[in-house]
Motif scaffolding. Sequence first.
Motif, PDB file in Angstrom:
ATOM      1  N   PRO A   1       7.928   6.803   4.476  1.00 52.12           N
ATOM      2  CA  PRO A   1       7.946   5.406   4.918  1.00 52.12           C
ATOM      3  C   PRO A   1       8.896   4.516   4.133  1.00 52.12           C
ATOM      4  CG  PRO A   1       5.902   5.908   3.757  1.00 52.12           C
ATOM      5  CD  PRO A   1       6.599   7.208   3.983  1.00 52.12           C
ATOM      6  N   VAL A   2       9.037   4.768   2.830  1.00 51.19           N
ATOM      7  CA  VAL A   2       9.911   3.912   2.034  1.00 51.19           C
ATOM      8  C   VAL A   2      11.348   4.037   2.524  1.00 51.19           C
ATOM      9  CG1 VAL A   2      10.844   3.461  -0.256  1.00 51.19           C
ATOM     10  CG2 VAL A   2       8.400   3.953   0.014  1.00 51.19           C
ATOM     11  N   ASP A   3      11.813   5.255   2.671  1.00 54.50           N
ATOM     12  CA  ASP A   3      13.190   5.460   3.140  1.00 54.50           C
ATOM     13  C   ASP A   3      13.376   4.880   4.538  1.00 54.50           C
ATOM     14  OD1 ASP A   3      15.884   6.917   2.899  1.00 54.50           O
ATOM     15  OD2 ASP A   3      15.073   7.702   4.776  1.00 54.50           O
ATOM     16  N   ARG A   4      12.382   5.084   5.398  1.00 58.10           N
ATOM     17  CA  ARG A   4      12.515   4.596   6.767  1.00 58.10           C
ATOM     18  C   ARG A   4      12.603   3.071   6.806  1.00 58.10           C
ATOM     19  NH1 ARG A   4      14.621   4.251  11.358  1.00 58.10           N
ATOM     20  NH2 ARG A   4      13.319   4.220  13.231  1.00 58.10           N
TER      21      ARG A   4
ATOM     22  N   ARG B   1       8.917  -0.466  -5.300  1.00 63.40           N
ATOM     23  CA  ARG B   1       7.780  -1.374  -5.185  1.00 63.40           C
ATOM     24  C   ARG B   1       8.057  -2.408  -4.095  1.00 63.40           C
ATOM     25  NH1 ARG B   1       3.471  -3.559  -7.915  1.00 63.40           N
ATOM     26  NH2 ARG B   1       3.140  -5.798  -7.578  1.00 63.40           N
ATOM     27  N   PHE B   2       7.154  -2.473  -3.130  1.00 61.43           N
ATOM     28  CA  PHE B   2       7.190  -3.537  -2.132  1.00 61.43           C
ATOM     29  C   PHE B   2       6.412  -4.734  -2.664  1.00 61.43           C
ATOM     30  CE2 PHE B   2       7.652   0.337   0.395  1.00 61.43           C
ATOM     31  CZ  PHE B   2       8.691   0.008   1.243  1.00 61.43           C
ATOM     32  N   ASP B   3       6.993  -5.903  -2.578  1.00 61.93           N
ATOM     33  CA  ASP B   3       6.298  -7.119  -3.015  1.00 61.93           C
ATOM     34  C   ASP B   3       5.459  -7.676  -1.869  1.00 61.93           C
ATOM     35  OD1 ASP B   3       7.323  -7.205  -5.648  1.00 61.93           O
ATOM     36  OD2 ASP B   3       9.217  -7.990  -4.881  1.00 61.93           O
ATOM     37  N   THR B   4       4.429  -8.426  -2.214  1.00 64.44           N
ATOM     38  CA  THR B   4       3.587  -9.063  -1.211  1.00 64.44           C
ATOM     39  C   THR B   4       4.050 -10.497  -0.982  1.00 64.44           C
ATOM     40  OG1 THR B   4       1.996  -9.789  -2.880  1.00 64.44           O
ATOM     41  CG2 THR B   4       1.595  -7.665  -1.852  1.00 64.44           C
ATOM     42  N   ASN B   5       3.753 -10.996   0.212  1.00 65.08           N
ATOM     43  CA  ASN B   5       3.998 -12.402   0.540  1.00 65.08           C
ATOM     44  C   ASN B   5       5.437 -12.842   0.251  1.00 65.08           C
ATOM     45  OD1 ASN B   5       1.321 -13.326   1.440  1.00 65.08           O
ATOM     46  ND2 ASN B   5       0.684 -12.854  -0.656  1.00 65.08           N
ATOM     47  N   VAL B   6       6.398 -12.007   0.660  1.00 64.04           N
ATOM     48  CA  VAL B   6       7.786 -12.320   0.291  1.00 64.04           C
ATOM     49  C   VAL B   6       8.274 -13.615   0.952  1.00 64.04           C
ATOM     50  CG1 VAL B   6       8.396  -9.949  -0.272  1.00 64.04           C
ATOM     51  CG2 VAL B   6       8.725 -10.776   2.074  1.00 64.04           C
ATOM     52  N   ALA B   7       7.764 -13.940   2.133  1.00 69.59           N
ATOM     53  CA  ALA B   7       8.193 -15.195   2.767  1.00 69.59           C
ATOM     54  C   ALA B   7       7.677 -16.401   1.991  1.00 69.59           C
ATOM     55  CB  ALA B   7       7.721 -15.243   4.215  1.00 69.59           C
ATOM     56  N   LEU B   8       6.455 -16.323   1.481  1.00 63.51           N
ATOM     57  CA  LEU B   8       5.958 -17.406   0.616  1.00 63.51           C
ATOM     58  C   LEU B   8       6.818 -17.513  -0.632  1.00 63.51           C
ATOM     59  CD1 LEU B   8       2.067 -17.045   0.764  1.00 63.51           C
ATOM     60  CD2 LEU B   8       3.510 -18.621   2.057  1.00 63.51           C
TER      61      LEU B   8
ATOM     62  N   SER C   1       0.831  -1.218   0.000  1.00 63.38           N
ATOM     63  CA  SER C   1       0.000   0.000   0.000  1.00 63.38           C
ATOM     64  C   SER C   1       0.860   1.260   0.000  1.00 63.38           C
ATOM     65  CB  SER C   1      -0.917  -0.002   1.229  1.00 63.38           C
ATOM     66  OG  SER C   1      -0.159  -0.071   2.438  1.00 63.38           O
ATOM     67  N   LEU C   2       2.165   1.106   0.229  1.00 61.97           N
ATOM     68  CA  LEU C   2       3.087   2.244   0.241  1.00 61.97           C
ATOM     69  C   LEU C   2       3.889   2.362  -1.051  1.00 61.97           C
ATOM     70  CD1 LEU C   2       4.535   1.670   3.840  1.00 61.97           C
ATOM     71  CD2 LEU C   2       2.608   3.123   3.197  1.00 61.97           C
ATOM     72  N   ASN C   3       3.552   1.548  -2.052  1.00 56.61           N
ATOM     73  CA  ASN C   3       4.331   1.564  -3.293  1.00 56.61           C
ATOM     74  C   ASN C   3       4.348   2.946  -3.933  1.00 56.61           C
ATOM     75  OD1 ASN C   3       4.980  -1.099  -3.096  1.00 56.61           O
ATOM     76  ND2 ASN C   3       3.512  -1.834  -4.611  1.00 56.61           N
ATOM     77  N   THR C   4       5.488   3.286  -4.514  1.00 58.11           N
ATOM     78  CA  THR C   4       5.644   4.549  -5.239  1.00 58.11           C
ATOM     79  C   THR C   4       6.164   4.245  -6.637  1.00 58.11           C
ATOM     80  OG1 THR C   4       7.969   4.883  -4.629  1.00 58.11           O
ATOM     81  CG2 THR C   4       6.299   5.631  -3.052  1.00 58.11           C
ATOM     82  N   ASP C   5       6.299   5.285  -7.424  1.00 54.07           N
ATOM     83  CA  ASP C   5       6.866   5.107  -8.770  1.00 54.07           C
ATOM     84  C   ASP C   5       8.324   4.675  -8.703  1.00 54.07           C
ATOM     85  OD1 ASP C   5       4.468   5.857  -9.899  1.00 54.07           O
ATOM     86  OD2 ASP C   5       5.041   7.969 -10.145  1.00 54.07           O
ATOM     87  N   ASP C   6       8.991   4.983  -7.586  1.00 55.78           N
ATOM     88  CA  ASP C   6      10.412   4.701  -7.468  1.00 55.78           C
ATOM     89  C   ASP C   6      10.723   3.376  -6.768  1.00 55.78           C
ATOM     90  OD1 ASP C   6      11.112   7.134  -8.693  1.00 55.78           O
ATOM     91  OD2 ASP C   6      10.845   8.187  -6.772  1.00 55.78           O
TER      92      ASP C   6
END
Length: 515
Positions: free
Chosen positions: A250-253, A158-165, A151-156
Amino acid sequence: MTLIAPDTTVVHTTHGPVRGTVDGPVNVWKGIPYAAAPTGWHRFRAPVAPEPWTDVFDADRFGPAAPQSPMPGMPLGNVRKDEDCLSLNVWSTGTAGDRRPVMVWIHGGAYFRGASSQPVFDGRALADQGDVVVVTLNYRLGVFGFVDFSSLNTDDFRFDTNVALLDMIAALRWVQANIAAFGGDPDCVTLFGESAGGGAVTTLLTVPAAQGLFHRAIAESSPATSVYNQERAAHVARVFLDILGGAGDPVDRLLTASTDELLAASDELFARIPTETPGTLAFGPIVDGDLVPDYPVNSFWNGTAARVPLLIGTNKDESTLFKLMKSPLMPLDPDVIRGMFAEIAAEHPDVEFPDQARIESAYSGLETRDDALGLTRDFGFRLPTLWIVEAHARYAPTWLYRFDYATPMLKALGIGAAHATELPYVFGNIAHGPKEIPFLLGGLSTARKVSARMQQRWLEFAKNAVPVGLDGEPTWDPYDPIGRATMVIDKHDTVIADLDGPLRAAWGEQVIAFT
């Protein structure tokens, strides 16, 4: 001239050569990287292949465990903790050219703790006893693997979902590409796991990207309904950022925070979420509509889960461990439980919820904490398991069990056949002597017999997709909606028809995915 015999433990993998060690009749390789370090710009992203190597990698020790706080009673072995944790271990009695069945283990720990290096998961006895190849793996835990920041993805970024899976899928792909070199059969892979690992198994059965990577599945004590939607995932992400600080950027943090900072916030989130919303976990798989297309229970009923043989079950006294640990994961206060049901009903007004008075009467009106223990056990573990067997048995061979065995000491302590107590029996690592706590009042000889029978069932399932027992043991028929055969594993194993009839009568026949 002296001839030097070649080292039979040197195996060439797709990423580079690895050298193992010899443990009696079993060759062992530990800490093999199956993915690159998920750090820096790879943090909270899908795993990527490690850089290839040419020098022989000495696979003689376990790789680092995923970052986590210590937990009494869960020794991780002599390993450090690090975000660079994506490694696996192999035990094999064979060599290249053999085609032994493969068993791939996913450890539990509430998606928050645990490691493949835990002594109970040592694969030597299982590999030796069954002439199989055993693989255990690490994956990202807690905030590092099970919080969805998409939900925090930006143009610069991208956070992926379910990375542990995705970590687990990467490990299964490694098995497909490499296990033949260790004497394993990539066309005969059994995926098995317990607790969160069991939940991962039941979820991966419904993940299209995982289909074909394993051919049988064993789920022990799976919290199969602890899978959440993206709206809730976004809420959990916001709560985490409130704890961590840095909502302004949030992305940088998230990318620059130290491991210790993320871990401290992860610990607080682990306790806060089930306190604010009883019956839910802070961490777990997310229905993202992509990797995980639907709630797993729905996928089983829709027939879209992988139609592979499944062995699944729970323990008789699941909740006593959580009571002993004073864990926030399972509510025990009757008023809290009633509030949990009311909240679920309010969130899902379109779902016909079972009559609450009828449910409470099945647990003596929730007058005591023991009544609450029974309800939370069934709500968290047994009911999801029953829903899955009722559905999956329509499409593929399915076997249901309940593990009831407890040593005299565990009975005296009021623990019984608690959550995770079956693990030493499955791996054949029950005890090294009678002075260990579970055997202070005896029972070691019986426990070894229980372990031998249980291992035989699990191994035969891995080899032939049918859990055949030793001579003289009862026949374990597949589950069907008429006989509903259940194997009760105890001092003496028995098969009982419709063991859970009273439970189904109390809760109703309707399948409800509590999400």
